[in-house]
Design an enzyme around this catalytic site. Structure first.
Site, PDB file in Angstrom:
ATOM      1  CG  ASN A  44       2.440   0.545   3.645  1.00  0.00           C
ATOM      2  OD1 ASN A  44       3.609   1.153   3.578  1.00  0.00           O
ATOM      3  ND2 ASN A  44       2.344  -0.697   3.604  1.00  0.00           N
TER       4      ASN A  44
ATOM      5  CB  CYS B 294      -0.918   0.190   1.169  1.00  0.00           C
ATOM      6  SG  CYS B 294      -2.148  -1.301   1.407  1.00  0.00           S
TER       7      CYS B 294
ATOM      8  CE1 TYR C  30       9.260  -6.902  -8.167  1.00  0.00           C
ATOM      9  CE2 TYR C  30       7.466  -6.673  -6.123  1.00  0.00           C
ATOM     10  CZ  TYR C  30       7.887  -6.936  -7.749  1.00  0.00           C
ATOM     11  OH  TYR C  30       6.757  -7.042  -8.337  1.00  0.00           O
TER      12      TYR C  30
HETATM   13  P1  AMP Z   1       8.230 -15.962  -9.207  1.00  0.00           P
HETATM   14  O1  AMP Z   1       9.282 -16.634 -10.057  1.00  0.00           O
HETATM   15  O2  AMP Z   1       6.719 -16.639  -9.783  1.00  0.00           O
HETATM   16  O3  AMP Z   1       8.577 -16.254  -7.822  1.00  0.00           O
HETATM   17  O4  AMP Z   1       8.173 -14.394  -9.399  1.00  0.00           O
HETATM   18  C1  AMP Z   1       9.250 -13.660  -9.236  1.00  0.00           C
HETATM   19  C2  AMP Z   1       9.032 -12.302  -9.491  1.00  0.00           C
HETATM   20  O5  AMP Z   1       7.818 -11.596  -8.773  1.00  0.00           O
HETATM   21  C3  AMP Z   1      10.152 -11.467  -8.656  1.00  0.00           C
HETATM   22  O6  AMP Z   1      10.452 -10.313  -9.647  1.00  0.00           O
HETATM   23  C4  AMP Z   1       9.549 -11.090  -7.528  1.00  0.00           C
HETATM   24  O7  AMP Z   1      10.214  -9.877  -6.982  1.00  0.00           O
HETATM   25  C5  AMP Z   1       8.217 -10.626  -7.984  1.00  0.00           C
HETATM   26  N1  AMP Z   1       7.488 -10.405  -6.570  1.00  0.00           N
HETATM   27  C6  AMP Z   1       7.802  -9.401  -5.636  1.00  0.00           C
HETATM   28  N2  AMP Z   1       6.941  -9.812  -4.599  1.00  0.00           N
HETATM   29  C7  AMP Z   1       6.256 -10.667  -5.055  1.00  0.00           C
HETATM   30  C8  AMP Z   1       5.080 -11.279  -4.124  1.00  0.00           C
HETATM   31  N3  AMP Z   1       4.858 -11.062  -3.019  1.00  0.00           N
HETATM   32  N4  AMP Z   1       4.540 -12.421  -4.573  1.00  0.00           N
HETATM   33  C9  AMP Z   1       4.847 -12.895  -5.931  1.00  0.00           C
HETATM   34  N5  AMP Z   1       5.936 -12.365  -6.445  1.00  0.00           N
HETATM   35  C10 AMP Z   1       6.508 -11.514  -6.237  1.00  0.00           C
END
Ligand code: AMP
Length: 461
Positions: A102, A2, A244
């Site tokens: 937040n 948020c 991130y």
């Molecule tokens: P994955 O490979 O499906 O885990 O996706 C990774 C990408 O999603 C990366 O760029 C992560 O930083 C981003 N990401 C960041 N926060 C989240 C989150 N809370 N849930 C899922 N993916 C995220």
């Protein structure tokens, strides 16, 4: 996550709040809202949707008053329906009180129980509503005493802005999990989750609100005090904001996010180099800055091997699983002419569930890459977050019960390496001030008693 905004003493408070939200859109794409106060009453518009979709310009003009608070939502607790949009507004003893929150509280259930036994009726499934009930039930002659009593009952993560009639209040929990910055407007102030919102509203960066600090802004006067718990509380700023979540042009936690990410990438290159790669490429946009640092450190060429379609939002914020898969496919397109026959290092900021990474790698493979070496600019995420990042259950985290080798096999890469925990902390200014529970499973504030209820809430989104 948020994004939150507070504006004081500006003739176009609602326009500034709008611009601030626009700059904070990345912090939540699910819902947006602005509330203003004109000396007589509150004006509020909030709905599900992006900032540009929720507010028409004629409506912004109807949000009269020279104070405002605003919110852009990404749900971690509370289902994603209209009732849960913020700012949350109530009238107590004929006085309007609005709040934008937040972070996630960890003692919501205990507070709910206590308040319900005392007769409170809840309208939403948001932990933020608990704060409003506590405010209503606490003697409230003097703002400072009132806020101190209420905020001291909260555990977990909160960066908050309140609008109590014409007073704007900003507060950060004693651990400082979520960011909150203060900017100077011509005759007033702005509070915002990140400094990028100050840039767009032409505000001058003053400082960050300290962990455990509460600032009360009336006109152009500002007063600050600390919650009693602030002196003892271990600082626990969310390191994932730097990895991130926050915008790279923001200055939060005493550092510039872009530069932090480059340093993480350079450290990753020292720990896990691929010296004979043809080039380094990021998964855009999240891996861009760490990839720059990685390539720089090893003096390797840097290529943009995939192009992002900027007309689709971040994928994981969408609540419906099917939509997430669709967006993964629609978002990035590899450039065959660049990738074909090459040994590439692919840098990404993190792996959460692993599904997106796997589909990206498949696309790079299909584009003709000879070898793919994936490098991640943070350690494996092994534990859920209870402080506001959507890492819901351990089961869904690919690194929770798999080795790096097993993950490499799942993602279908020739090699995979993560940044070490020590390496990550070594490049942060003041590493010990950061929360890294998602990497270590060591929680600076005890998780909610009933985590399964918490997770159920998360899963409902
Ligand atoms: P994955 O490979 O499906 O885990 O996706 C990774 C990408 O999603 C990366 O760029 C992560 O930083 C981003 N990401 C960041 N926060 C989240 C989150 N809370 N849930 C899922 N993916 C995220």
């Amino acid at each position: 996550m948020c994004g939150i905004i507070g504006i004081s003493n500006h003739p176009e408070a609602s326009k500034l709040a709008y611009l601030g939200l626009y700059a904070l859109q990345h912090r939540g794409e699910e819902a947006s809202g602005i509330a203003t106060y004109d000396g007589e009453g509150v004006h509020i518009i909030k709905d599900k949707g992006l900032v540009v979709d929720v507010f028409q310009s004629s409506q912004i003009a109807s949000l009269k008053g020279n104070v405002a608070i605003a919110h852009t939502r990404y749900s971690t607790t509370g289902s994603s329906n209209k009732k849960n949009c913020q700012p949350f507004l109530v009238t107590h003893r004929s006085r309007p009180v609005a709040i934008a929150h937040n972070g996630n509280l960890t003692n919501t259930e205990q507070l709910y129980q206590r308040l319900e036994e005392g007769g409170s009726i809840f309208q939403t499934s948001m932990d933020s509503e608990v704060i409003i009930h506590l405010l209503a039930r606490t003697p409230n002659g003097d703002h400072k005493k009132w806020l101190s009593t209420v905020l001291s009952q909260l555990e977990g993560a909160f960066s908050l802005v309140f609008m109590i009639e014409g007073t704007i209040i900003g507060a950060r929990d004693p651990h400082g999990f979520r960011p909150l910055v203060l900017g100077r407007l011509e005759k007033g102030y702005i509070l915002a989750s990140e400094s990028c919102a100050l840039d767009l509203t032409m505000a001058e960066f003053v400082r960050e609100i300290e962990p455990g600090e509460v600032v009360m802004i009336n006109g152009d006067k500002i007063e600050s005090f600390f919650l009693p718990a602030a002196a003892q509380a271990k600082k626990a700023q969310c390191i994932f904001e730097n990895i991130y979540f926050a915008r790279p042009d923001s200055h939060i936690f005493n550092d510039n996010v872009y530069q932090v990410r480059k340093r993480l990438g350079a450290q990753l290159a020292k720990e896990a180099p691929v010296v004979d790669a043809d080039f380094v490429m990021p998964i855009p946009d999240s891996g861009v800055y760490a990839a720059l640092g990685y390539a720089d450190e090893l003096d390797l060429p840097y290529e943009i091997g995939m192009i992002r379609n900027h007309y689709v939002g971040r994928t994981f914020i969408q609540p419906v699983q099917m939509m997430r898969d669709f967006r993964v496919r629609v978002k990035l397109n590899p450039i065959r002419e660049i990738i074909r026959g090459k040994k590439v290092v692919v840098v990404e900021d993190s792996i959460v569930r692993g599904t997106t990474s796997r589909s990206r790698i498949r696309e790079i493979r299909n584009a003709g890459a000879k070898e793919i070496h994936m490098r991640i600019s943070c350690p494996p995420i092994i534990a859920p977050c209870y402080y506001g990042i959507d890492f819901p259950s351990a089961k869904e985290l690919i690194a929770h019960d798999r080795s790096v080798q097993e993950i490499a096999k799942f993602i279908e890469v020739d090699s995979l390496a993560y940044l070490s925990l020590e390496g990550m902390l070594s490049v942060m200014k003041d590493g010990p001030r950061f929360c890294r529970a998602c990497f270590s499973g060591e929680y600076p504030v005890p998780p909610p008693l009933n985590t399964s209820k918490y997770l159920l809430e998360g899963a409902r989104k």
